[in-house]
Design a protein around this motif. Structure first.
Motif, PDB file in Angstrom:
ATOM      1  N   UNK A  63       0.819  -1.217   0.000  1.00 16.19           N
ATOM      2  CA  UNK A  63       0.000   0.000   0.000  1.00 16.19           C
ATOM      3  C   UNK A  63       0.847   1.259   0.000  1.00 16.19           C
ATOM      4  N   UNK A  64       1.915   1.251   0.765  1.00 15.84           N
ATOM      5  CA  UNK A  64       2.804   2.413   0.815  1.00 15.84           C
ATOM      6  C   UNK A  64       3.489   2.622  -0.534  1.00 15.84           C
ATOM      7  N   UNK A  65       3.918   1.540  -1.169  1.00 17.59           N
ATOM      8  CA  UNK A  65       4.579   1.658  -2.476  1.00 17.59           C
ATOM      9  C   UNK A  65       3.601   2.127  -3.559  1.00 17.59           C
ATOM     10  N   UNK A  66       2.337   1.755  -3.443  1.00 15.07           N
ATOM     11  CA  UNK A  66       1.317   2.244  -4.378  1.00 15.07           C
ATOM     12  C   UNK A  66       1.097   3.739  -4.155  1.00 15.07           C
ATOM     13  N   UNK A  67       1.008   4.156  -2.896  1.00 17.13           N
ATOM     14  CA  UNK A  67       0.750   5.570  -2.607  1.00 17.13           C
ATOM     15  C   UNK A  67       1.908   6.471  -3.038  1.00 17.13           C
ATOM     16  N   UNK A  68       3.123   5.935  -3.045  1.00 13.79           N
ATOM     17  CA  UNK A  68       4.269   6.727  -3.511  1.00 13.79           C
ATOM     18  C   UNK A  68       4.462   6.630  -5.023  1.00 13.79           C
ATOM     19  N   UNK A  69       3.673   5.792  -5.690  1.00  6.03           N
ATOM     20  CA  UNK A  69       3.737   5.688  -7.144  1.00  6.03           C
ATOM     21  C   UNK A  69       4.757   4.688  -7.665  1.00  6.03           C
ATOM     22  N   UNK A  70       5.423   3.975  -6.771  1.00  5.49           N
ATOM     23  CA  UNK A  70       6.416   2.993  -7.221  1.00  5.49           C
ATOM     24  C   UNK A  70       5.768   1.725  -7.763  1.00  5.49           C
ATOM     25  N   UNK A  71       4.593   1.407  -7.263  1.00  4.85           N
ATOM     26  CA  UNK A  71       3.836   0.246  -7.738  1.00  4.85           C
ATOM     27  C   UNK A  71       2.464   0.691  -8.191  1.00  4.85           C
ATOM     28  N   UNK A  72       1.870  -0.085  -9.073  1.00  6.34           N
ATOM     29  CA  UNK A  72       0.500   0.118  -9.526  1.00  6.34           C
ATOM     30  C   UNK A  72      -0.340  -1.043  -9.004  1.00  6.34           C
ATOM     31  N   UNK A  73      -1.632  -0.837  -8.970  1.00  2.00           N
ATOM     32  CA  UNK A  73      -2.552  -1.850  -8.469  1.00  2.00           C
ATOM     33  C   UNK A  73      -3.640  -2.094  -9.512  1.00  2.00           C
ATOM     34  N   UNK A  74      -4.052  -3.339  -9.670  1.00  2.00           N
ATOM     35  CA  UNK A  74      -5.081  -3.659 -10.661  1.00  2.00           C
ATOM     36  C   UNK A  74      -6.481  -3.526 -10.060  1.00  2.00           C
ATOM     37  N   UNK A  75      -7.434  -3.361 -10.943  1.00  2.00           N
ATOM     38  CA  UNK A  75      -8.842  -3.449 -10.537  1.00  2.00           C
ATOM     39  C   UNK A  75      -9.261  -4.917 -10.489  1.00  2.00           C
ATOM     40  N   UNK A  76      -8.607  -5.725 -11.297  1.00  2.00           N
ATOM     41  CA  UNK A  76      -8.850  -7.159 -11.324  1.00  2.00           C
ATOM     42  C   UNK A  76      -8.403  -7.758  -9.996  1.00  2.00           C
ATOM     43  N   UNK A  77      -9.245  -8.579  -9.447  1.00  2.00           N
ATOM     44  CA  UNK A  77      -8.916  -9.213  -8.173  1.00  2.00           C
ATOM     45  C   UNK A  77      -8.998 -10.723  -8.315  1.00  2.00           C
ATOM     46  N   UNK A  78      -8.186 -11.386  -7.552  1.00  2.00           N
ATOM     47  CA  UNK A  78      -8.258 -12.839  -7.453  1.00  2.00           C
ATOM     48  C   UNK A  78      -8.650 -13.107  -6.018  1.00  2.00           C
ATOM     49  N   UNK A  79      -9.864 -13.619  -5.840  1.00  2.00           N
ATOM     50  CA  UNK A  79     -10.442 -13.664  -4.507  1.00  2.00           C
ATOM     51  C   UNK A  79     -10.772 -12.222  -4.154  1.00  2.00           C
TER      52      UNK A  79
END
Length: 160
Positions: A39-55
């Motif tokens: 979550x922290x890496x997403x908020x800093x822009x280093x990682x992206x997150x998908x809308x697609x979920x598994x479970x």
């Protein structure tokens, strides 16, 4: 903590899109801690997150691995997979020309279909572009679809 972040980024770089469960096992930590780091890496822009979920878990990925999201298509439901293949093949779709089922599916595959609202002759029209298509290419294709410009093949025939 910073060394765990570096390990986490290296892990995502190596594996491509990952679930939190992939991360916490590799980092030998608990799921809560791994999710917090993600979550922290997403908020800093280093990682992206998908809308697609598994479970109930999304996938995490690096922007440079955006094309690897195609590896996750197997986890889409049947109707979404149909819309995925249609947008991948056509690269631009006009929303109003699609069946209700495809229109709904395009709205649910946000990782692959990007909505574009176009104001043409005072009317707002929705188009969908393949997520890997550049905005410049999308603009040109939409202008051709709307009859604003002629396709290259027609321009060449006119010149002959």
């Amino acid at each position: 903590m910073p060394e765990n972040k570096d390990k986490l980024i290296a892990l995502v770089r190596q594996k491509g899109p990952c679930l939190p469960s992939d991360i916490y096992k590799e980092l030998e930590t608990n799921q809560l801690f791994a999710s917090a780091m993600l979550g922290e890496l997403v908020s800093t822009g280093l990682l992206k997150i998908t809308n697609l979920k598994r479970g109930s878990s999304p996938y995490y990925y690096l922007e440079e691995h955006k094309e690897k999201l195609q590896d996750l298509v197997q986890f889409l439901n049947d109707k979404d997979r149909i819309a995925y293949h249609l947008i991948k093949e056509k690269v631009i779709l006009k929303d109003s020309e699609q069946t209700p089922l495809i229109r709904v599916a395009l709205r649910s595959i946000k990782d692959y279909a990007v909505p574009l609202q176009i104001n043409h002759n005072g009317q707002i029209q929705v188009f969908w572009k393949w997520y890997l298509l550049s905005n410049k290419e999308a603009e040109e294709k939409i202008k051709i679809m709307l009859g604003i410009i002629k396709p290259e093949s027609q321009k060449q025939e006119i010149q002959k």
